[in-house]
Design a protein around this motif. Structure first.
Motif, PDB file in Angstrom:
ATOM      1  N   ASP A 219       2.441   3.649   9.660  1.00 47.20           N
ATOM      2  CA  ASP A 219       1.489   4.501  10.539  1.00 47.20           C
ATOM      3  C   ASP A 219       0.112   3.771  10.741  1.00 47.20           C
ATOM      4  O   ASP A 219      -0.354   3.949  11.779  1.00 47.20           O
ATOM      5  CB  ASP A 219       1.414   5.671   9.599  1.00 47.20           C
ATOM      6  CG  ASP A 219       0.604   6.642  10.446  1.00 47.20           C
ATOM      7  OD1 ASP A 219       1.101   7.495  11.229  1.00 47.20           O
ATOM      8  OD2 ASP A 219      -0.684   6.934  10.263  1.00 47.20           O
ATOM      9  N   LEU A 220      -0.268   2.969   9.955  1.00 47.93           N
ATOM     10  CA  LEU A 220      -1.271   2.393  10.252  1.00 47.93           C
ATOM     11  C   LEU A 220      -1.276   1.244  11.411  1.00 47.93           C
ATOM     12  O   LEU A 220      -1.845   1.059  12.141  1.00 47.93           O
ATOM     13  CB  LEU A 220      -1.957   1.520   8.827  1.00 47.93           C
ATOM     14  CG  LEU A 220      -3.182   0.706   8.957  1.00 47.93           C
ATOM     15  CD1 LEU A 220      -4.262   1.487   9.783  1.00 47.93           C
ATOM     16  CD2 LEU A 220      -3.510   0.312   7.749  1.00 47.93           C
TER      17      LEU A 220
ATOM     18  N   SER B 119      -0.980  10.955  13.254  1.00 46.82           N
ATOM     19  CA  SER B 119      -1.090   9.514  12.440  1.00 46.82           C
ATOM     20  C   SER B 119      -1.462  10.105  11.116  1.00 46.82           C
ATOM     21  O   SER B 119      -2.840  10.794  10.874  1.00 46.82           O
ATOM     22  CB  SER B 119      -2.074   8.618  13.137  1.00 46.82           C
ATOM     23  OG  SER B 119      -2.429   7.845  12.192  1.00 46.82           O
ATOM     24  N   ALA B 120      -0.644   9.677  10.184  1.00 48.00           N
ATOM     25  CA  ALA B 120      -1.230  10.022   8.654  1.00 48.00           C
ATOM     26  C   ALA B 120      -2.274   9.254   8.373  1.00 48.00           C
ATOM     27  O   ALA B 120      -3.340   9.813   7.543  1.00 48.00           O
ATOM     28  CB  ALA B 120      -0.130   9.543   7.698  1.00 48.00           C
ATOM     29  N   THR B 121      -2.467   8.104   8.907  1.00 43.50           N
ATOM     30  CA  THR B 121      -3.644   7.188   8.558  1.00 43.50           C
ATOM     31  C   THR B 121      -5.135   8.054   9.134  1.00 43.50           C
ATOM     32  O   THR B 121      -6.025   7.958   8.506  1.00 43.50           O
ATOM     33  CB  THR B 121      -3.755   5.902   9.371  1.00 43.50           C
ATOM     34  OG1 THR B 121      -2.584   5.215   9.345  1.00 43.50           O
ATOM     35  CG2 THR B 121      -4.947   5.050   9.326  1.00 43.50           C
ATOM     36  N   VAL B 122      -4.934   8.575  10.371  1.00 47.53           N
ATOM     37  CA  VAL B 122      -6.308   9.325  10.842  1.00 47.53           C
ATOM     38  C   VAL B 122      -6.285  10.529  10.147  1.00 47.53           C
ATOM     39  O   VAL B 122      -7.693  11.037   9.740  1.00 47.53           O
ATOM     40  CB  VAL B 122      -5.985   9.778  12.335  1.00 47.53           C
ATOM     41  CG1 VAL B 122      -7.056  10.443  12.733  1.00 47.53           C
ATOM     42  CG2 VAL B 122      -5.652   8.647  13.369  1.00 47.53           C
TER      43      VAL B 122
ATOM     44  N   ASP C 244       2.874   4.665   5.252  1.00 46.52           N
ATOM     45  CA  ASP C 244       1.332   4.845   5.550  1.00 46.52           C
ATOM     46  C   ASP C 244       1.266   3.538   6.014  1.00 46.52           C
ATOM     47  O   ASP C 244       0.319   3.242   7.179  1.00 46.52           O
ATOM     48  CB  ASP C 244       0.669   5.009   4.407  1.00 46.52           C
ATOM     49  CG  ASP C 244       0.801   6.380   3.541  1.00 46.52           C
ATOM     50  OD1 ASP C 244       1.260   7.432   4.204  1.00 46.52           O
ATOM     51  OD2 ASP C 244       0.867   6.458   2.615  1.00 46.52           O
TER      52      ASP C 244
ATOM     53  N   GLU D  71      -1.239   2.910  14.293  1.00 46.89           N
ATOM     54  CA  GLU D  71      -2.632   3.411  14.841  1.00 46.89           C
ATOM     55  C   GLU D  71      -3.567   2.213  15.401  1.00 46.89           C
ATOM     56  O   GLU D  71      -4.276   2.505  16.334  1.00 46.89           O
ATOM     57  CB  GLU D  71      -3.564   3.979  13.528  1.00 46.89           C
ATOM     58  CG  GLU D  71      -4.862   4.875  13.932  1.00 46.89           C
ATOM     59  CD  GLU D  71      -4.440   5.700  15.004  1.00 46.89           C
ATOM     60  OE1 GLU D  71      -3.547   6.413  15.235  1.00 46.89           O
ATOM     61  OE2 GLU D  71      -5.569   6.345  15.755  1.00 46.89           O
TER      62      GLU D  71
ATOM     63  N   TRP E 245      -5.974  -0.617   4.912  1.00 43.91           N
ATOM     64  CA  TRP E 245      -6.030   0.608   4.381  1.00 43.91           C
ATOM     65  C   TRP E 245      -7.204   0.879   3.534  1.00 43.91           C
ATOM     66  O   TRP E 245      -7.749   1.979   3.810  1.00 43.91           O
ATOM     67  CB  TRP E 245      -4.586   1.030   3.914  1.00 43.91           C
ATOM     68  CG  TRP E 245      -4.519   2.314   3.293  1.00 43.91           C
ATOM     69  CD1 TRP E 245      -4.798   2.792   2.161  1.00 43.91           C
ATOM     70  CD2 TRP E 245      -3.989   3.586   3.942  1.00 43.91           C
ATOM     71  NE1 TRP E 245      -4.514   4.205   2.096  1.00 43.91           N
ATOM     72  CE2 TRP E 245      -3.906   4.646   3.376  1.00 43.91           C
ATOM     73  CE3 TRP E 245      -3.288   3.649   5.262  1.00 43.91           C
ATOM     74  CZ2 TRP E 245      -3.352   5.882   3.691  1.00 43.91           C
ATOM     75  CZ3 TRP E 245      -2.732   5.131   5.585  1.00 43.91           C
ATOM     76  CH2 TRP E 245      -2.843   6.004   4.865  1.00 43.91           C
TER      77      TRP E 245
ATOM     78  N   LEU F  12     -10.433   1.132   4.729  1.00 46.60           N
ATOM     79  CA  LEU F  12     -10.713   2.682   5.518  1.00 46.60           C
ATOM     80  C   LEU F  12     -10.786   3.449   4.481  1.00 46.60           C
ATOM     81  O   LEU F  12     -11.767   4.664   4.810  1.00 46.60           O
ATOM     82  CB  LEU F  12      -9.708   3.001   6.557  1.00 46.60           C
ATOM     83  CG  LEU F  12      -9.474   1.937   7.659  1.00 46.60           C
ATOM     84  CD1 LEU F  12      -8.244   2.401   8.441  1.00 46.60           C
ATOM     85  CD2 LEU F  12     -10.707   2.144   8.593  1.00 46.60           C
ATOM     86  N   MET F  13     -10.187   3.676   3.664  1.00 42.04           N
ATOM     87  CA  MET F  13      -9.842   4.682   2.591  1.00 42.04           C
ATOM     88  C   MET F  13     -10.058   4.080   0.896  1.00 42.04           C
ATOM     89  O   MET F  13      -8.993   4.029   0.289  1.00 42.04           O
ATOM     90  CB  MET F  13      -8.602   5.475   2.893  1.00 42.04           C
ATOM     91  CG  MET F  13      -8.750   6.257   4.043  1.00 42.04           C
ATOM     92  SD  MET F  13      -7.148   6.921   4.707  1.00 42.04           S
ATOM     93  CE  MET F  13      -6.855   5.595   5.513  1.00 42.04           C
TER      94      MET F  13
END
Lengths: 293, 124
Positions: free
Chosen positions: A205-206, B11-14, A202, A209, A189, A192-193
């Motif tokens: 979610d990651l 997606s919260a990530t995206v 999160d 994804e 994470w 990426l950010m």
């Protein structure tokens, strides 16, 4: 492979039980003293090596490492009673995992069948590994080390964050599972950010994804096999290691981990009907490309 | 005045990744996690551009684009579809619904920003 000569490493009562089932499955059984390991351990005419996990799994992994170093060309079957955690294997992996608790006769017959004829072509397995590795690397900057093995057992969840995404097409069916801990998913994470910290949702979610991108690449690969993939609803599973998430028993697994962090990928193919298909490069958009429509 | 981009992805990530990236390039960003929420936002507020995912629960990206185009003020607003879907057949459906461009995830920042600048101009 007509005659299958199985070299068995098992201890105590397991040795006679496993040998009995291997014989019934049409294999010729050879045994060695599992506590006296040396370089002549594996006879040249060995077709397959069977290792029983038994009550001392760490010790058995020592046998796995040794035989894989000595004879990387010979498939290894890892025998467990019920469920396996693939994360317990680091550099050296078995080629089959077999759980024989419920239906041992069938389990060992399946192994014999797989050894005689691989139902999923090696080229397809290599293509899958390549698209998964490249897709996730390009999107998330993490590089999975991937291997393929046949599984006839259930699996246990190894990490607290788990996402499972089922898929089906007219040629393949199975699921992809991404599993990781806070530190691993947090590090991806932050890559990426930068400067932000993920919450638990999160991280889930990651993981979802990552599964999504990996499946996207598999979907692209399957277009070349004239097949269109449909996705099921993603499942987010808690980290109770007693939870079994793969209950269908037989299939090919593309399994991978990222060295240094607790992040794993499991692509499970319950079936794949691609043996007689010559893959083509279909008309499709490529990742990252800009397409005016 | 900064241009505002609506990012639609389940997606919260995206969403967060795109928001940080676009804000870093001088755009204002609002987000929605599905097509229906995004459509409601577009009925209340004008955006300069929309970037949407394809596969979302409820209203998917193509349906969303189709409905968005029925709002007169969004008839010519650029809409990019950002998705893992790469099949030409699906892209054609996106085009028919009114999408402006199609990008297969993962996006390449340099390519995405060039496309955005082409339709919106260089951000302040």
């Amino acid at each position: 492979m007509s005659e299958i000569r199985a070299l068995v490493f098992a201890w105590g009562e397991s040795l006679s039980v496993i040998s009995d089932y291997l014989t019934k499955a049409g294999m010729t059984v050879v045994t060695r003293d599992p506590d006296r390991l040396d370089v002549d351990l594996v006879p040249d005419d060995t077709s397959v090596i069977v290792i029983d996990e038994g009550a001392e799994p760490d010790k058995r992994r020592g046998v796995l490492r040794l035989v894989k170093r000595l004879r990387p060309d010979i498939p290894v079957v890892w025998h467990v009673l019920q469920a396996v955690s693939l994360t317990s294997f680091s550099k050296y992996h078995p080629d089959f995992v077999v759980a024989s608790m419920l239906d041992p006769g069938r389990a060992w017959s399946d192994v014999a069948d797989r050894l005689r004829e691989s139902p999923i072509p090696d080229e397809f397995k290599e293509r899958i590994k390549q698209v998964l590795r490249d897709g996730v690397q390009n999107a998330f900057g993490v590089s999975f080390e991937l291997t393929t093995l046949y599984i006839q057992s259930t699996s246990t969840i190894a990490h607290p964050v788990n996402t499972l995404l089922p898929f089906v097409s007219d040629r393949v069916g199975g699921h992809i599972a991404i599993s990781g801990d806070d530190a691993a998913l947090g590090s991806v994470w932050e890559r990426l950010m930068p400067g932000t910290r993920p919450k638990f949702v999160d991280e889930q979610d990651l993981a979802g994804e990552i599964a999504n991108v990996a499946i996207g690449r598999l979907k692209e690969l399957l277009l070349g096999y004239q097949s269109s993939l449909s996705l099921g609803m993603p499942l987010y599973l808690g980290g109770d290691p007693r939870v079994l998430y793969r209950t269908s028993k037989s299939g090919l697994v593309v399994w991978g981990h990222v060295p240094g962090i607790n992040l794993t990928l499991e692509l499970y193919l319950k079936w794949a009907d691609v043996a007689n298909i010559v893959p083509t490069d279909p008309l499709h958009a490529h990742e990252g490309e800009f397409n005016w429509v | 005045m900064k241009k505002t981009i609506l990012v639609v992805d389940d997606s919260a990530t995206v969403r967060q990744q795109l928001a940080i990236f676009l804000q870093g390039n001088g755009y204002q960003v609002e987000t929605a996690d599905d097509g229906s929420t995004a459509l409601a936002a577009c009925r209340l507020k004008q955006f300069d551009m929309v970037i949407t995912d394809l596969n979302m629960q409820g209203m998917n990206g193509i349906s969303f684009v189709g409905e968005l185009r029925k709002i007169p003020s969004f008839a010519s607003v650029p809409v990019f579809v950002l998705t893992t879907e790469s099949a030409m057949e699906v892209m054609s459906k996106g085009k028919a619904a009114g999408a402006t461009a199609w990008i297969v995830k993962p996006f390449r920042p340099d390519i995405l920003i060039k496309g955005i600048q082409k339709v919106l101009g260089v951000a302040a």
